[in-house]
Design a protein around this motif. Sequence first.
Motif: not given
Lengths: 285, 285
Positions: B66-72
Amino acid sequence: MQPQRILVVGCGLIGTSMARAIRDKDPDVLVDGVEVSHRHRALARETGAYRHVYASFPDDTYDLAILAVPIQTACAVLAQAAKQASIVMDVCSVKASICKLAKEQGLSLRFAPSHPMAGNSGQGPASSNESLFQGQPWILIEDWPACKTLAPWIVSFDARLEWVKTAEQHDAAMAAVSHGIHLMSITAMLAAAVEADHSHAHNWSFLTGPGFRDVTRLSQSPHDFWVPTLMENRQAVGRYLMAAKDTIMELERCLEAEDSEALGRVLSTAKTAKDEWSTPSHPPL
Amino acid sequence: MQPQRILVVGCGLIGTSMARAIRDKDPDVLVDGVEVSHRHRALARETGAYRHVYASFPDDTYDLAILAVPIQTACAVLAQAAKQASIVMDVCSVKASICKLAKEQGLSLRFAPSHPMAGNSGQGPASSNESLFQGQPWILIEDWPACKTLAPWIVSFDARLEWVKTAEQHDAAMAAVSHGIHLMSITAMLAAAVEADHSHAHNWSFLTGPGFRDVTRLSQSPHDFWVPTLMENRQAVGRYLMAAKDTIMELERCLEAEDSEALGRVLSTAKTAKDEWSTPSHPPL
């Protein structure tokens, strides 16, 4: 000054709430009303706040006439009210035009421009309430002596007295805190609808949250009140819109140029302003 | 699909809330975390939701990342996450760029673009909450098969599943219900400040009411999140701003020409749209 004989011109929500607040404080004060609507006359009478509610100006004299009618009507009846009352006060939400007219009619000492910022979701005398003004701002204009005369009397309704220097300042302030804000809510709603059309979506209400609801809420108001008010205050509202357009164009420029730093500056300038406007301040006396 | 081994990339508010929600539902599921911030790593560990919280990608394999980081950042780590997990899901608020990248990296069947519209006023793992997603919209994109695979699992967090056809539709919808709305709140605040400057007033906070407060509320948000989000969605937000500018110019025209009828039409078009957007609707399936 404690006026003992009062004529309320326009027995709607504001006028009848005033009549009730006056009588609630002192049942010996005489309050008459003038109301052109047959239905509103009947409802106003039912409140028991008035001695008489007339269909047109009665043949009588008063200490105070309160113009609680739309701004264009207030301007039209100002001279008549001034013939029958020592002091005339209006409660309209735009001030420059009626103040100009009052000066032209030689009423500089007898006209009290005022603006109670009170209301509720209802309309007409049936929604009136003697405590409508409690704790609400009631704006008076500094350079009109009759405002100073009436100030202690207005305070007695538990309204929060706020002084603004001139009619022009009042109208500019209303453009900034109310009239322009209303148009931004409308603009935000319409742009969302255009974007949904562009995507061939019916609408995106299933994706809206509290931010969308708050910003677009005012666009749901009926426009009977707003069209004449905005038109009356078109000069200050026009300046507000020009400033809004400038910001939008700067935002467009930031996005097109992918200039994150400049975009951050716009956002942080707005945050600084909002922070300042969120802390209690004194009026610019 | 019920993933049994999960890697949460970014153990902030959303990531750690997910980890807690997952473990709350099934304590047997293994959840690892990756978090670059030393402080957030410590706080994330304290929640007890993770087996390990690593400073960088561990040498292990997972059913789901699960990528729960800012979009960039999400774009930057997508390939690495795809090497270690069968399915990669992101939770970013802008979708077009990461979807394009996922296609380029051959992840059409293994990438699940998603957007839980949840949050609270806090930040970081300390503000996390296993019920953060309950009753909140969680957007999935229709044309990505992995979204269909994960849908029943997401529903199990009591989130309200909402489907949007494409990444571009998602971003257009966000411009309309969130990103553009945010900018209109900023614009409204800045125009009020300009109008106060014009009148040499410090500010008019003593005259503001609920309308002003609601419309300008969002301008007080910190801009760390907003600048990259707006920049990432600049195409749809740019269209939204152009529509807003068109409305403002039409309003200016109405006021200059004293055209009350046309002004009434703008106001009533907005009211119709707001009425429509205020009644529950189905997504445009």
